[in-house]
Scaffold this motif. Structure first.
Motif, PDB file in Angstrom:
ATOM      1  N   SER A   9      44.526  34.510  40.625  1.00  0.00           N
ATOM      2  CA  SER A   9      45.263  34.491  39.694  1.00  0.00           C
ATOM      3  C   SER A   9      46.839  34.153  39.013  1.00  0.00           C
ATOM      4  CB  SER A   9      44.586  36.000  37.944  1.00  0.00           C
ATOM      5  OG  SER A   9      45.900  36.640  39.228  1.00  0.00           O
ATOM      6  N   LYS A  10      47.324  33.805  38.797  1.00  0.00           N
ATOM      7  CA  LYS A  10      48.508  33.253  38.106  1.00  0.00           C
ATOM      8  C   LYS A  10      49.513  33.907  38.820  1.00  0.00           C
ATOM      9  CE  LYS A  10      51.639  30.839  35.184  1.00  0.00           C
ATOM     10  NZ  LYS A  10      52.180  29.088  35.530  1.00  0.00           N
ATOM     11  N   THR A  11      50.282  33.869  39.654  1.00  0.00           N
ATOM     12  CA  THR A  11      51.013  35.143  40.134  1.00  0.00           C
ATOM     13  C   THR A  11      52.307  35.382  38.715  1.00  0.00           C
ATOM     14  OG1 THR A  11      51.096  34.096  42.119  1.00  0.00           O
ATOM     15  CG2 THR A  11      52.581  35.873  42.257  1.00  0.00           C
ATOM     16  N   ASP A  12      52.538  36.889  39.391  1.00  0.00           N
ATOM     17  CA  ASP A  12      52.733  37.423  37.832  1.00  0.00           C
ATOM     18  C   ASP A  12      53.816  38.490  38.397  1.00  0.00           C
ATOM     19  OD1 ASP A  12      51.031  39.224  38.230  1.00  0.00           O
ATOM     20  OD2 ASP A  12      51.079  39.997  36.580  1.00  0.00           O
ATOM     21  N   GLY A  13      54.265  38.236  40.145  1.00  0.00           N
ATOM     22  CA  GLY A  13      54.510  39.744  40.507  1.00  0.00           C
ATOM     23  C   GLY A  13      53.926  41.272  41.046  1.00  0.00           C
ATOM     24  N   ARG A  14      52.743  41.027  40.693  1.00  0.00           N
ATOM     25  CA  ARG A  14      52.541  42.166  40.953  1.00  0.00           C
ATOM     26  C   ARG A  14      51.253  42.919  41.275  1.00  0.00           C
ATOM     27  NH1 ARG A  14      49.302  43.700  34.865  1.00  0.00           N
ATOM     28  NH2 ARG A  14      48.861  41.279  34.977  1.00  0.00           N
ATOM     29  N   HIS A  15      51.308  40.562  41.759  1.00  0.00           N
ATOM     30  CA  HIS A  15      50.009  41.221  42.952  1.00  0.00           C
ATOM     31  C   HIS A  15      50.527  40.899  43.781  1.00  0.00           C
ATOM     32  CE1 HIS A  15      47.294  43.141  39.925  1.00  0.00           C
ATOM     33  NE2 HIS A  15      47.396  41.502  39.446  1.00  0.00           N
ATOM     34  N   SER A  16      49.976  40.827  45.592  1.00  0.00           N
ATOM     35  CA  SER A  16      49.822  40.453  46.298  1.00  0.00           C
ATOM     36  C   SER A  16      50.501  38.350  46.306  1.00  0.00           C
ATOM     37  CB  SER A  16      49.690  40.281  48.175  1.00  0.00           C
ATOM     38  OG  SER A  16      49.699  40.133  49.126  1.00  0.00           O
ATOM     39  N   ARG A  17      50.658  37.571  47.182  1.00  0.00           N
ATOM     40  CA  ARG A  17      50.487  37.194  47.870  1.00  0.00           C
ATOM     41  C   ARG A  17      49.761  35.986  49.231  1.00  0.00           C
ATOM     42  NH1 ARG A  17      53.434  34.038  43.737  1.00  0.00           N
ATOM     43  NH2 ARG A  17      53.383  31.464  44.812  1.00  0.00           N
ATOM     44  N   LEU A  18      49.471  37.802  49.426  1.00  0.00           N
ATOM     45  CA  LEU A  18      48.980  37.195  50.897  1.00  0.00           C
ATOM     46  C   LEU A  18      47.662  37.934  50.943  1.00  0.00           C
ATOM     47  CD1 LEU A  18      48.554  36.752  54.145  1.00  0.00           C
ATOM     48  CD2 LEU A  18      49.948  38.731  54.012  1.00  0.00           C
ATOM     49  N   LEU A  19      46.606  36.981  51.530  1.00  0.00           N
ATOM     50  CA  LEU A  19      45.225  37.765  51.664  1.00  0.00           C
ATOM     51  C   LEU A  19      44.671  37.560  52.619  1.00  0.00           C
ATOM     52  CD1 LEU A  19      42.916  38.704  49.174  1.00  0.00           C
ATOM     53  CD2 LEU A  19      42.180  36.595  49.073  1.00  0.00           C
ATOM     54  N   TYR A  20      44.017  38.413  53.300  1.00  0.00           N
ATOM     55  CA  TYR A  20      43.488  38.790  55.659  1.00  0.00           C
ATOM     56  C   TYR A  20      42.235  38.296  54.598  1.00  0.00           C
ATOM     57  CZ  TYR A  20      43.659  39.818  59.746  1.00  0.00           C
ATOM     58  OH  TYR A  20      43.634  39.644  60.557  1.00  0.00           O
ATOM     59  N   VAL A  21      41.352  38.148  55.119  1.00  0.00           N
ATOM     60  CA  VAL A  21      40.159  38.360  55.472  1.00  0.00           C
ATOM     61  C   VAL A  21      39.638  37.985  56.764  1.00  0.00           C
ATOM     62  CG1 VAL A  21      37.451  36.976  54.849  1.00  0.00           C
ATOM     63  CG2 VAL A  21      39.710  36.965  53.202  1.00  0.00           C
ATOM     64  N   THR A  22      38.986  39.547  56.908  1.00  0.00           N
ATOM     65  CA  THR A  22      38.285  38.929  58.619  1.00  0.00           C
ATOM     66  C   THR A  22      36.742  39.262  58.341  1.00  0.00           C
ATOM     67  OG1 THR A  22      38.237  41.616  58.618  1.00  0.00           O
ATOM     68  CG2 THR A  22      39.629  40.672  59.100  1.00  0.00           C
ATOM     69  N   ALA A  23      36.159  39.078  59.604  1.00  0.00           N
ATOM     70  CA  ALA A  23      34.560  39.154  59.457  1.00  0.00           C
ATOM     71  C   ALA A  23      33.880  38.934  61.009  1.00  0.00           C
ATOM     72  CB  ALA A  23      33.904  38.058  58.557  1.00  0.00           C
ATOM     73  N   ASP A  24      33.023  39.144  61.567  1.00  0.00           N
ATOM     74  CA  ASP A  24      32.582  39.429  62.811  1.00  0.00           C
ATOM     75  C   ASP A  24      32.549  37.390  63.254  1.00  0.00           C
ATOM     76  OD1 ASP A  24      33.279  41.865  64.224  1.00  0.00           O
ATOM     77  OD2 ASP A  24      31.340  42.536  63.175  1.00  0.00           O
ATOM     78  N   PRO A  25      32.028  36.963  64.162  1.00  0.00           N
ATOM     79  CA  PRO A  25      31.557  35.907  65.059  1.00  0.00           C
ATOM     80  C   PRO A  25      30.331  35.038  64.257  1.00  0.00           C
ATOM     81  CG  PRO A  25      32.875  36.797  66.801  1.00  0.00           C
ATOM     82  CD  PRO A  25      32.699  38.124  65.972  1.00  0.00           C
ATOM     83  N   GLY A  26      29.982  33.907  64.093  1.00  0.00           N
ATOM     84  CA  GLY A  26      29.317  33.725  62.714  1.00  0.00           C
ATOM     85  C   GLY A  26      28.905  34.381  61.797  1.00  0.00           C
ATOM     86  N   CYS A  27      29.414  35.030  61.715  1.00  0.00           N
ATOM     87  CA  CYS A  27      29.150  35.395  59.517  1.00  0.00           C
ATOM     88  C   CYS A  27      29.950  34.528  58.673  1.00  0.00           C
ATOM     89  CB  CYS A  27      30.059  36.974  59.434  1.00  0.00           C
ATOM     90  SG  CYS A  27      29.220  38.219  60.379  1.00  0.00           S
ATOM     91  N   GLY A  28      30.146  33.665  59.033  1.00  0.00           N
ATOM     92  CA  GLY A  28      30.700  32.941  57.498  1.00  0.00           C
ATOM     93  C   GLY A  28      31.634  32.117  57.147  1.00  0.00           C
ATOM     94  N   LYS A  29      32.836  32.883  57.986  1.00  0.00           N
ATOM     95  CA  LYS A  29      34.479  32.389  57.576  1.00  0.00           C
ATOM     96  C   LYS A  29      34.889  31.038  57.284  1.00  0.00           C
ATOM     97  CE  LYS A  29      36.149  34.522  61.000  1.00  0.00           C
ATOM     98  NZ  LYS A  29      34.829  34.903  61.652  1.00  0.00           N
ATOM     99  N   SER A  30      34.810  30.353  58.070  1.00  0.00           N
ATOM    100  CA  SER A  30      34.920  28.794  58.253  1.00  0.00           C
ATOM    101  C   SER A  30      34.109  28.636  57.088  1.00  0.00           C
ATOM    102  CB  SER A  30      35.163  28.319  59.323  1.00  0.00           C
ATOM    103  OG  SER A  30      36.017  28.871  60.550  1.00  0.00           O
ATOM    104  N   VAL A  31      33.079  28.530  57.041  1.00  0.00           N
ATOM    105  CA  VAL A  31      32.078  27.939  55.798  1.00  0.00           C
ATOM    106  C   VAL A  31      32.934  28.207  54.548  1.00  0.00           C
ATOM    107  CG1 VAL A  31      30.038  28.478  54.602  1.00  0.00           C
ATOM    108  CG2 VAL A  31      30.199  28.286  57.184  1.00  0.00           C
ATOM    109  N   LEU A  32      33.195  30.044  54.153  1.00  0.00           N
ATOM    110  CA  LEU A  32      33.745  29.958  53.084  1.00  0.00           C
ATOM    111  C   LEU A  32      34.871  29.750  53.237  1.00  0.00           C
ATOM    112  CD1 LEU A  32      34.417  32.188  51.315  1.00  0.00           C
ATOM    113  CD2 LEU A  32      34.932  33.769  52.343  1.00  0.00           C
TER     114      LEU A  32
END
Length: 955
Positions: A365-388
């Motif tokens: 969403s449009k940043t209003d200072g209440r939420h982080s600007r960094l999002l970290y997503v983890t998943a095991d190999p072959g679970c579709g991270k790059s497709v996502l």
């Protein structure tokens, strides 16, 4: 009829934020011009005209979109559409800060002017959270010199009583709401007294008012000093005074100027409509907008016009500099669309576990200072991270006035596992389509640093953050775990320290604790990081459902392909649906790999398939590769794809597959697979293990590399390394049953370099390039690095061939200029100079007459003929004799740069070659080239500490 001018005839940009401000600006025009047609993706709507001899372009922020970022977007689009604009004016209303030094009243004008260590405008809400509280950072540029000189002239006029805004204000007299008498009374309340209720202050007590001396006339007073800019309206008197004190005295608060100062050289002019406290009302806004516009008109009257020819010349020079900057930047970037498209598109209905997640929606969403600007997503190999990641980049994240940048780390090529490459790539994505963000400061830095700028991670990162902070910029960095370790830590440190209103980052990675620890360790506060874990927690159930959706889709496709009966379809669903631990990659390998090539399928086949279905990705890889009918060719193909310094094209790879020792162009022609059949040939050799994207060849997945390469496997002994490919790659020519278990962890980096060194040297040495030039660019640039990294026994056996590539003029002319375009080498020098620059220690040994050469009368381990060995022995004896008599010029200089072999070797950090040359006892360590540089200075500049120590010890 109104005049119609060209875009390059407008030299002044005027930006405002509100309709009243635009109205006042339009009235100030002496003449209004015809509108011009829209320019590309520019969303601004302009008013064009002139004030005096200045052609002015007016733009107003979109309705409801005030603030620094919106102002920056409007100004940057204006600069892109009107390239001759030399300076800008930010004109409108603001909240005054009355104090003892400045008797600011409503309707007065405040003009930004450098002072108190600031450039005239400060961003009071820009900084970072620390354990000790909020720390402001950054510095905003001052207005241009021409604007500041005009301010000085107006202040002088004001002192002499000749600066009068009244004539300009009278132009608005027929618009009642812009007249002073319509604004009402000017009341200032005490700091501690807050507004009671309602739109006006009728309910506010008289006791709360500040008693001030009445002015004798209503002529606006102009004040000069610091203006405070932020993304929120200042509505509290106590906070107003506190911020003002922290910056050494602020005269006005507003919401747009900070977005302009570093990219759009402008003067900020604000008419005071309130006192930045809780007693705000809108009655004074029209008149305040009028006084600011009147001052802007008066300012332009004292600024001389620059000749159009001069402005066009300046614009042309700037355009050339921008093109040069972007070209060099792109040379350091990767081909980003191609790397993104290596990943499969998502199956409809998948990836929704992520896009519907509340944390992602908050981050997106449009940043209003209440939420982080960094999002970290983890998943095991072959679970579709790059497709996502590809799905987000292509379909989810793009939006109006939003810039998307991305980089896909891949461990299979050096340029895709470098954080420096990543920064160059996202910076090019940002600036190439938004050239207005390339400021004069950036071009000045580039002018002084040239190519060296693109080697500085910190400078490029600083440029990126400044440019990305002027509009909503979203960056996706995929597979962070595949970035080189030290560079990944540097990148994490930079991303985690982004301050307020910087770009957003989405990072994906395998769930490695050390990466999470690096991120957490760099963050100053937990709120700065949001982690969505695709490998565990409540998202796992949703992901399993999506994997089932993909499996159902592939089963249905298979049913259509083989025209399965309903009971056969049910059987396949039952058999494959019961297998645990499935991943997206496992499904791809099953259907595109193991079912590939089948022309029909029965119930028995379905049952047999399900009973033999691989239980893991590695198991699937073994089954796919064991289906090849030509293990020797398959292994050669895998060595080439694994070891190549960059993705090879199909024509390049086709030549590599048939290029063998002593082969001629005729033999290559006889064996070469035609282009129209090469894809099918690769599929026959390795099945789905390699894929072709945009005519370039890649491994299917990062796990494919991990499956094949054993980083700790010992280098094969000389006895097992021969020029026959099947032998020097661990006897891979075996076609018996024992070969079926030899794929996992069967390849080393040394082996891949040995394969590619033989191919490259053969290609150049046998003049194959004359008839088949498609591989010349790759071999010219990379043959020496492959040779240096190849097996030592290979280097010894192929020394004379490598020497001929360096010394034979006909061969040398094929490749040396191509190499020199990337890295400077001595084109006009002795073979010893060239070999030293390339770090070819075996060749240097042979040139110095100290190398060991096989004297066997039969073929050597690498199949060298007796003729080649005898020739090499004669060369060695001759070189030794010449060296002993002093006729070999170990210190000979190339004619272009005046540099010795030692100088070239030292610059490039070739420690072994430096030692070889020092051991002759005939080199001058302090020999200077035509630039006055010594070998030691070259080594020191390039950070080669071991070489520096050797040279220093000898000195």
């Amino acid at each position: 009829m109104a005049r119609c001018l060209r875009r390059d005839e407008y030299t002044v940009g005027w930006v405002c934020a509100l309709p009243d401000e635009l109205t006042a600006a339009q009235v100030m025009l002496d003449e209004e011009h015809q509108n011009l047609p829209p320019n590309g993706n520019d969303a601004n709507i302009y008013t064009l005209g002139c004030i005096g001899k200045h052609n002015v372009v007016l733009a107003c922020l979109p309705a409801g979109q005030t603030g620094n970022n919106s102002a920056a977007a409007v100004a940057m689009q204006m600069k892109a559409s009107f390239p001759a604009v030399q300076f800008g004016l930010m004109v409108g209303i603001g909240g005054g800060v009355p104090n003892k030094e400045a008797d600011i009243r409503l309707g007065d004008v405040v003009v930004s002017q450098p002072g108190n260590g600031h450039g005239g405008v400060v961003q009071y809400d820009f900084g970072k959270s620390t354990p000790n509280g909020f720390q402001r950072t950054g510095f905003l540029n001052a207005p241009s010199q021409i604007l500041l000189s005009a301010v000085t002239k107006l202040r002088s006029n004001q002192d002499r009583g000749t600066n009068n805004l009244s004539p300009h204000l009278s132009k608005l007299s027929n618009l009642p709401k812009f007249v002073r008498d319509e604004a009402g009374s000017d009341v200032l309340f005490k700091v501690a007294y807050n507004h009671v209720k309602g739109d006006g202050c009728a309910s506010c007590a008289v006791v709360g008012r500040v008693q001030r001396k009445e002015r004798t006339n209503n002529t606006p007073t102009v004040h000069y000093g610091t203006i405070a800019s932020g993304n929120q309206v200042m509505r509290d008197g106590a906070t107003r005074n506190k911020v003002s004190s922290e910056f050494g005295g602020v005269l006005c608060f507003e919401m747009e100027a900070a977005g302009l100062m570093n990219t759009f050289p402008c003067l900020v002019i604000r008419g005071i409509c309130d006192y930045a406290d809780s007693h705000k009302n809108k009655r004074w806004q029209p008149y305040a907008a009028a006084t600011a516009a009147a001052y802007a008109k008066e300012l332009l009257s004292v600024i001389p016009t620059v000749s159009l020819a001069s402005e066009r010349s300046t614009s042309d020079v700037r355009h050339q500099k921008i093109n040069e900057f972007l070209q060099l930047l792109y040379n350091k970037a990767c081909i980003y669309a191609e790397t993104k498209n290596r990943n499969r598109e998502r199956v409809p209905g998948t990836c929704e576990w992520f896009t519907s997640h509340e944390l992602f929606k908050q981050w997106n969403s449009k940043t209003d200072g209440r939420h982080s600007r960094l999002l970290y997503v983890t998943a095991d190999p072959g679970c579709g991270k790059s497709v996502l990641s590809r799905y987000l980049i292509d379909q989810v994240l793009p939006g109006p006035q939003r810039i998307i940048c991305y980089f896909f780390f891949k461990d299979d090529f050096d340029d895709q596992k470098s954080a420096l490459r990543a920064i160059c790539t996202i910076l090019h994505q940002l600036l190439d389509l938004n050239r207005h963000l390339i400021t004069t400061a950036i071009l000045n830095t580039f002018g002084s640093r040239k190519e060296k700028l693109f080697e500085s991670y910190s400078e490029l990162w600083d440029i990126f953050i400044k440019a990305a902070s002027h509009q909503e910029t979203v960056c996706v960095l995929d597979a962070l775990d595949e970035c080189q370790d030290q560079e990944r830590k540097q990148l994490i440190s930079a991303v985690a320290s982004i301050q307020a209103y910087g770009p957003k980052f989405l990072l994906t990675s395998r769930p490695y604790n050390y990466i999470r620890a690096d991120i957490d360790g760099r963050l100053k506060s937990p709120i700065d990081s949001i982690h969505i874990q695709g490998d565990q927690g409540h998202t796992v159930g949703t992901i399993i459902k999506e994997i089932q959706l993909v499996l159902d889709s592939r089963i249905n496709e298979t049913a259509k392909r083989f025209s399965l009966e309903p009971d056969e379809l049910d059987l396949m669903r039952q058999q494959l649906g019961s297998i645990p631990n499935r991943t997206y990659l496992w499904i791809t390998l099953l259907f595109d790999g193991l079912l590939d090539g089948k022309t029909g399928i029965t119930k028995a086949d379905i049952i047999a398939l399900s009973s033999k279905v691989p239980q893991s990705v590695y198991d699937a890889y073994e089954k796919i590769l064991n289906r090849t009918a030509d293990h020797k060719a398959a292994r050669k193909l895998l060595h080439i794809v694994l070891g190549a310094k960059r993705p090879l094209s199909l024509p390049e790879l086709a030549i590599c597959l048939v290029c063998e020792e002593n082969c001629s162009s005729t033999q290559v022609a006889e064996k070469l697979v035609p282009h129209k059949r090469i894809k099918a040939h690769l599929r026959d050799l390795c099945g789905l293990f390699v894929v072709v994207v945009d005519d370039k060849v890649y491994l299917l997945h990062q796990t494919a590399r991990e499956f094949l390469v054993h980083n700790n496997r010992p280098v094969p002994s000389q006895a097992s390394v021969t020029s026959k490919f099947q032998n020097y790659t661990f006897k891979a020519s075996r076609t018996d049953s024992t070969a079926s278990n030899s794929w996992q962890h069967s390849i080393t980096g040394t082996a891949t370099d040995t394969v590619l060194a033989e191919i490259s040297i053969t290609y150049l040495h046998q003049n194959v390039a004359e008839q088949y030039p498609s591989l010349l660019d790759y071999t010219a640039i990379n043959w020496a690095s492959h040779y240096r990294a190849s097996a030592e026994c290979f280097q010894r056996q192929w020394t004379s061939a490598a020497l001929e590539v360096c010394a034979n003029n006909k061969i040398q002319m094929q490749w040396i200029k191509t190499y020199n375009n990337q890295s400077v080498i001595p084109i006009f020098g002795s073979p010893l100079c060239l070999a030293s620059a390339l770090g070819l220690k075996e060749v240097v040994q042979q040139l110095l007459g100290t190398g060991e050469i096989s004297a066997s009368p039969k073929k050597s381990k690498f199949g060298q003929t007796t003729r080649r060995v005898v020739s090499a022995l004669r060369f060695k004896r001759k070189a030794r004799q010449l060296l002993d008599t002093g006729r070999v010029e170990v210190d000979s200089k190339d004619t272009e740069y005046g540099r010795t072999p030692l100088s070239w070797a030292a610059e490039n950090g070739h420690e072994a070659v430096v030692q070889q040359l020092l051991n002759t006892g005939r080199v001058e360590i302090d020999s200077k080239d035509k630039y006055g540089r010594t070998p030691l200075s070259w080594a020191a500049e390039n950070g080669h500490e071991a070489v520096v120590r050797k040279l220093a010890d000898q000195g």
